[in-house]
Structure formats: structure tokens, C-alpha cells
Design a protein around this motif. Structure first.
Motif, PDB file in Angstrom:
ATOM      1  N   GLY A 153      40.717  42.057  35.745  1.00  0.00           N
ATOM      2  CA  GLY A 153      40.398  42.942  36.857  1.00  0.00           C
ATOM      3  C   GLY A 153      40.793  44.376  36.575  1.00  0.00           C
ATOM      4  O   GLY A 153      40.080  45.324  36.951  1.00  0.00           O
ATOM      5  N   LYS A 213      40.200  40.986  41.096  1.00  0.00           N
ATOM      6  CA  LYS A 213      39.537  40.245  40.024  1.00  0.00           C
ATOM      7  C   LYS A 213      38.027  40.491  40.040  1.00  0.00           C
ATOM      8  O   LYS A 213      37.386  40.514  38.994  1.00  0.00           O
ATOM      9  CB  LYS A 213      39.830  38.745  40.161  1.00  0.00           C
ATOM     10  CG  LYS A 213      41.276  38.368  39.856  1.00  0.00           C
ATOM     11  CD  LYS A 213      41.518  36.877  40.133  1.00  0.00           C
ATOM     12  CE  LYS A 213      42.970  36.513  39.889  1.00  0.00           C
ATOM     13  NZ  LYS A 213      43.249  35.085  40.219  1.00  0.00           N
ATOM     14  N   GLY A 268      36.738  43.279  40.929  1.00  0.00           N
ATOM     15  CA  GLY A 268      36.504  44.704  40.669  1.00  0.00           C
ATOM     16  C   GLY A 268      35.948  45.404  41.894  1.00  0.00           C
ATOM     17  O   GLY A 268      35.155  46.341  41.782  1.00  0.00           O
TER      18      GLY A 268
END
Length: 731
Positions: free
Chosen positions: A212, A395, A397
Motif C-alpha cells: 500500500g 492497501k 491505495g
């Protein structure tokens, strides 16, 4: 400029950190502005020497990004710059710093909010350890799911905290900072920060967050490449760092190769008990005295032109064709449901989306709505803790936030299109099925009250409060807000009723990205509540028209705020009539003429000719919606013993504006150029269209205004000034 720096509490603590961290190197011994003594005795000969040594073509770069023909541009550069003679190679041998062998402590004073900064010597920019230290910093603080974010900030163990790195040519440093809660000591904050670092040193962190972090870098680079300034900064950074552009752009690929063992090893090597700790205490700061310099007024000849500017003006160029927003092509307005609209703008550059669902519903419709609904930013769900929600988003983004104001509430997201549906699904679960924490709300209330207490000691906040009171009276947001008792009575139990009221209200959907309008509409209807809208939802009352208080009938009325500081701040406000969109061109001409950069009256008459201000600004501010009231506002930041002279000049310039045909022509050229180059990027199209709509426009109004620029005369502007500005009373 030095007085402005002395009034800056962040600069005061930062300079103390650097001078303790670097006792020999200019990073710590030589600030950009220098000391008060330096400014008393400037050596002009040394300035020339510095210029001749460093401002040479072999130490410079020309960086261009835009719609250019590269080969033709190279020819132009060769033609006009090839005669510039190469200078001696610029070499610098930096001083060698002694290692820091223990904890070195220092304190500075400034009334108000206390703060501690910890600084560890890090790695220089070209060090092999720079990448792993970058990753460590992001594990600590990535704005969402870092160790400091989750364990200290979101959990309300401190009022504020974070980390940041600095990788310079010769040395680098890793910084931690924290601001205490009420009753909390700076030593306790320091201990909490170090405990999060210790987790990395012992490997006690979730390595599944690393992808991430890397995705966040990739998204950041894609976003930077969307604009000319962003692309220029990348090229400029490569030049200044003396590294290939490819090295800057390949950071994410290098980060993917770093293991957890590499991270633990680097953390133990760089984060030891040999750091700098500087505390800013809530105590009176002693300002160095800077005497008023004996500078004579410079006589300006605003109608004269130098040979240089004549040559520039004689250069023949092909004018850039302006680009207007096409309401039929540049975006789509889709009937999402009865009375509900979805806006869609295609992203032509990359796969990053921006998305929001907005309601015209806030604190003025339901008292304390915002204070409680803000807790959604720290909420969990039936199956996820608050920390897990942030980790899931990270995670993906995706950045997700819930915002609220007096007349509006929104859920906003940005990230990769591939994660749009997953992010919306999670965002909706939090919005309608949040698990809130009563203790978190109570801690937030405590922090709000502490912030209010500190704000009473901060002159910048007090200035804003005074200005807001002068303009809006008891309607000022500093007065018309929840009281201490009302804040302390807040409860998460109010959330259920608040969401039940919100779900009845109408909303707008705004998306920009690469998914098709049909796909976006389908996904939103699948996840957003209510799913089935058969009849129009409620449309709550809109924000009332903005009115500026008329407080007196005198030519000028002065309000004073007495505080200890290095500079005086002069703010001016003139209430005007309700906005008239048809005046937009005259308003633009006046603002450009009066304060349009270095060619404007404020800059030339106040700053350059008389040296009466460090900073100045002035302009006629039209209302942003039909019915709103206009205002004339201005500001001067000056040395205290120049206050009376600066204020007198300010008022005189407003009442008796200097007349110059040359200034007017400069303003005309500047406005025409601004329209030709004022491209509205795809992410800003819909917000701009909605703003125009509030002013009664159903098409881009700039086209009509642009065509009227050649017709504008100096006397038209002077008549406008007489009506709008010079005949009015100021406060």
C-alpha cells in the motif's frame, strides 16, 4: 522578511532543531534569511561575488514542460543562450559534522500550542539507505494507517503527531513531532513517539501494508505527471540532485525490493539514543529588535519602458487560442434519480479517480451534526475495527474522508479505478453502519477545547477572529459555534438519528476517472443508500446570502488587537453591494491594475517605492453566489514603527488611485494572457461549472468576457473604482 520569520512559531522551533543537529554545516549555522546582525550590515560586494560564482550556465538548467516542439525549442535556446560564457566549475567542500553521541536537548519559547520535535541524523540523498529510510518514515506516518497515525493520532493519545524525512546533498535527518493533549507533558509525547519507532526496530509491524505504501508513491507520481508544474518539479529535482530522471521515477520499483529484515536493520542503525530533542514551551518569546531603516522614497516612472522590455514586446509570437469549457463534450450531467444528478468527467491521462457524494445538509439543519459525523473518519464497522478500516483503504491505495460544514456534508474518495467499487462499498458501510467510540468523541472534545484555549494566545488566530467579527458580527464562526457545555454533552448515540435524517436528503454524485458513466452509475446505485429512489428526496434550505456588516458611517474606523510580535498586521474591509456578474471584467481589470503582481500599485507604491511592507495584498472580492455581498479587502504586513505611515498610504491609494495608461495596458495584456492560458483541468471542470451556475451562468462565461477585453478603456475602470471603492467607508 526577517520580522515575518520571527513571528512564525514553526520556523522558530525548526531553526532550533537544525542548529542543534548541524553545528558546523550551513544546514544549521546559516538560515536562508540570516541573523538580525547580518541584515544590519549586508555586504554588497559579497552578494556580487556569490552571484558571479554560482549563477553561471554550467550550474544552471532550463526546464520546460508544455505544448512545445522540442527540436524547435532547442534551436531557440541555442540561439539566445549559446553566447553565455561558461564559468568556473562550482565546487563546495562541506564541513564534516561530529557524530551525535547522546540525546541533545533544547527549548524555545512561544505563547500557545506546545510542541516537541525529535531529529535523528539520517542519510544523504545519494546514500544507499535513503530508500529504506523513506519506507520507514511511511510505516510511521502515511497519513492514514501508519503506526503514529493509528496508535497515537486516531486513538487520540496525543493531539497531533507525525514524521517526515529530509534527504539533502551532504546530510539527511529523520524527524518525529508531537503536540500534547491538555495535561500531557512533552516528555510523555516524546516517549510515545519513541515507542512507535521501537516497534519497527523489533519488527513489530504489519508488513502487508508495504504494498500500500508503494502504491501510494505510484499514485503520487501519476498525479504529479498530470500538470506542467508537476512535470517541471520532477525535472528540476533530478537536476538539483544530480541524478537521472529515471532514478526519481523508479523509486517504487526499488522500494518493492526492500525486505522486512532490511527495514529492521536500518531502523536499529539510524534510530538510536543519539538524537536531538527540541521543545517549544508555552512561554513569552523575546523578539530581537530591528530598527526602522532610513530608506528614501524611490520616484517611480510607471509610463517609462526599458530597452529590454521594448525588445521583449517586439518579439512576434503566435497567440495561444483560449480553450473554453464545452458543456456538451467536457463532462456529462446524468439524471441519476428523480431530482438527483450525477456528474461524470473522463480522465484522459491515467487511471486515478476522484469521487464524491455531496449533501446540502449540515450543522445549520441539525445542531452538532458535524461534530458527531466527523467521527466517521475514525469509525469501524460490524466486522472491522477503525484501524482495520484504515489499513484496508491503505492497501487499496484509496483516500477516503467525510467532510462537514454548516450547510454541507460529503463523502470523498480518490484512488485507482480498479479499486473504485471496493472503496465505495467500504465507504458506504462506514457511512451508514459505523461503530463509533464514545471515548474517542470525548477525547476529541477535550482536544477542541484545548485548541480553543491555545488559539487565544495565537495572534494569527486572533487576527482572523477579529476580522470575522468585523465582517459578520455575532454570525462569525468564532462566536456562532457550540459552547463548551454543548460540546461536552455530545454523544455517539446521536449518530443513528443523524444518519436517518441524512438518508432522506437529496445529493449530488461527482466522478472523474476512466470508468464509463454507465459503469459508475451502476456501481453507485448498487452500494449507495437509498438504493431505490422513486420520488424526489428532500432538498434542505440553502446557505443564506452572505451579508457584510455595515458598522459605521465614518470614512475609516480602526479596530485594534494588541499583542507582542515582530511585525504589525493591517487588514482592511469595505462592505459593497450584492454581486453583479456583469461587473466581472471591470473587477478583473481593477484587481490586476491595483495588485497584479510586481506591476501592480500595491507592490510598486507600498513595497518597492517606500519599503513599507513585507507583504501586501488588496482586491475587490465579488460574491460567489447570486445574492451574496461583495467586499473590498486588503492586507499589509509591516514593521511596527511603520504602521501609521503604511496605513495612511493604503487608504490614500484606495481613495485616490494613481492613474497610469501604461499600468492599464499592462493589466490588459496580463488579463488577455490569463484567459488564453487559463486551462481548466479535467478534475476542476465540474466544480467550476457548479460555481458558474451559482452566478446564473449555463455556459462558460469567460468567452464573452474575453471578447470584451479590447473594448475596455482606462476611464471605464476609473469610473468603476469611483463607484465601488474610493467613495466607500473602510474598517
Amino acid at each position: 522578511e526577517k520580522n515575518r520569520a520571527l513571528d512564525n512559531k514553526e520556523r522558530i522551533i525548526s531553526e532550533a532543531v537544525e542548529e542543534t543537529l548541524y553545528k558546523k554545516h550551513p544546514y544549521g549555522t546559516q538560515t536562508t534569511l540570516g541573523t538580525v546582525d547580518h541584515l544590519k550590515n549586508p555586504a554588497l560586494s559579497k552578494m556580487y561575488e556569490f552571484y558571479r560564482k554560482n549563477y553561471v550556465p554550467n550550474n544552471m538548467a532550463i526546464v520546460i514542460s508544455g505544448d512545445i516542439d522540442i527540436n524547435h525549442t532547442k534551436q531557440i535556446i541555442t540561439k539566445y543562450f549559446s553566447s553565455w560564457k561558461k564559468g568556473a566549475d562550482v565546487k563546495y567542500t562541506p564541513p564534516v559534522e561530529e557524530p551525535i553521541k547522546q540525546i541533545e536537548r533544547k527549548t524555545v519559547n512561544y505563547k500557545g500550542e506546545e510542541k516537541v520535535i525529535l531529529a535523528f541524523r539520517g542519510a544523504a540523498y545519494k546514500s544507499k539507505d535513503k530508500d529504506v529510510l523513506t519506507l520507514i518514515d511511511m510505516i510511521l506516518d502515511n497519513g492514514n494507517a501508519g503506526l503514529i497515525n493509528n496508535n497515537l493520532v486516531n486513538s487520540q493519545k496525543v493531539r497531533s503527531a507525525g514524521s517526515y524525512p529530509s534527504f539533502n546533498e551532504d546530510y539527511g535527518a529523520m524527524y518525529l513531532y508531537g503536540i500534547p493533549k491538555e495535561g500531557q507533558s512533552l516528555a510523555e509525547v516524546e516517549k510515545l513517539l519513541l515507542a512507535e519507532v521501537e516497534k519497527i526496530k523489533t519488527g513489530n509491524f504489519d508488513e502487508t501494508l508495504l504494498p500500500g505504501i508503494i502504491r501510494a508513491f505510484e499514485i503520487g507520481q501519476k498525479s504529479q505527471l498530470e500538470s506542467n508544474p508537476g512535470r517541471v518539479n520532477i525535472l528540476k529535482g533530478a537536476f538539483l540532485r544530480e541524478v537521472p530522471v529515471k532514478e526519481l521515477m523508479s523509486l517504487s520499483e526499488r522500494l518493492k525490493k526492500i525486505s522486512k529484515a532490511d527495514i529492521v536493520k536500518a531502523a536499529n542503525a539510524y534510530y538510536q539514543n543519539n538524537y536531538v530533542a527540541v521543545q517549544r514551551l508555552d512561554k513569552e518569546y523575546t523578539f530581537p529588535k530591528i530598527e526602522k531603516p532610513g530608506l528614501e522614497k524611490i520616484k517611480l516612472n510607471t509610463d517609462a519602458k526599458s530597452d529590454f522590455i521594448k525588445n521583449v514586446e517586439n518579439v512576434k509570437v503566435n497567440p495561444i487560442d483560449p480553450k473554453w469549457v464545452d458543456y456538451n463534450k467536457d463532462f456529462k450531467a446524468i439524471a441519476y434519480a428523480p431530482g438527483t444528478v450525477m456528474y461524470h468527467t473522463k480522465n484522459p491521462l491515467n487511471d486515478i479517480f476522484n469521487f464524491s457524494i455531496s449533501y446540502d445538509y449540515g450543522n445549520k439543519h441539525y445542531k452538532s451534526f458535524c461534530e458527531v459525523m466527523d467521527e466517521l473518519n475514525f469509525a469501524g464497522t460490524d466486522t472491522l475495527t477503525p484501524e482495520q478500516v484504515q489499513e484496508e483503504l491503505f492497501k487499496m491505495g484509496v483516500n477516503l474522508s467525510y467532510g462537514c460544514g454548516e450547510y454541507g456534508f460529503s463523502m470523498s474518495m480518490s484512488g485507482l479505478d480498479s479499486q473504485f467499487e471496493n472503496a465505495l462499498s467500504l465507504g458506504e458501510k462506514v457511512l451508514w453502519s459505523a461503530k463509533l467510540d464514545e471515548s474517542h468523541l470525548k477525547n476529541k472534545v477535550s482536544n477542541i477545547l484545548t485548541n480553543r484555549s491555545d488559539a487565544k494566545k495565537d495572534h494569527n488566530t486572533l487576527r482572523r477572529a477579529l476580522g470575522s467579527y468585523i465582517a459578520y458580527g455575532n454570525k462569525s464562526s468564532f462566536i456562532n459555534r457550540l459552547t463548551k457545555d454543548e460540546l461536552q454533552k455530545l454523544s455517539i448515540n446521536q449518530y443513528d438519528d443523524m444518519k436517518n435524517q441524512l438518508i432522506k436528503q437529496n445529493f449530488e454524485v461527482n466522478y472523474s476517472g476512466q470508468l464509463s458513466p454507465e459503469n459508475v452509475e451502476s456501481i453507485v446505485k448498487k452500494h449507495h443508500q437509498p438504493n431505490n429512489i422513486n420520488v424526489p428526496l428532500l432538498n434542505p434550505r440553502k446557505r443564506p446570502e452572505i451579508e457584510i456588516a455595515n458598522r459605521h458611517t465614518k470614512p475609516v474606523k480602526i479596530y485594534f488587537l494588541d499583542y507582542k510580535g515582530a511585525q504589525a498586521h493591517i487588514s482592511l474591509l469595505i462592505p459593497e453591494n450584492k454581486v453583479n456578474p456583469q461587473d466581472s471584467l471591470k473587477t478583473s481589470f481593477y484587481n490586476e491594475y491595483f495588485d497584479g503582481g510586481m506591476g501592480g500599485i500595491m507592490f510598486q507604491e507600498v513595497r518597492e517605492a517606500r519599503s513599507l511592507a513585507y507583504s501586501s495584498s488588496a482586491g475587490y472580492v465579488p460574491g460567489s453566489r447570486l445574492g451574496d455581498q461583495d467586499q473590498m479587502s486588503g492586507y499589509i504586513g509591516t514593521q511596527a514603527d511603520k504602521t501609521v505611515e503604511a496605513l495612511s498610504l493604503f487608504i490614500d491609494l484606495l481613495k485616490n488611485i494613481p492613474v497610469s495608461e501604461q499600468r492599464f495596458l499592462r493589466a490588459k495584456d496580463s488579463l488577455e494572457s490569463a484567459y488564453r492560458t487559463g486551462y481548466i483541468d479535467f478534475r476542476s471542470i465540474v466544480p467550476t461549472v457548479m460555481y458558474w451556475g451559482e452566478l446564473g451562468y449555463n455556459k462558460d462565461p469567460r468567452a464573452e468576457t474575453f471578447n470584451k477585453i479590447p473594448e475596455m478603456k482606462l476611464q471605464d475602470m476609473l469610473d468603476y473604482v469611483k463607484e465601488k471603492v474610493s467613495s466607500k467607508n473602510a474598517g
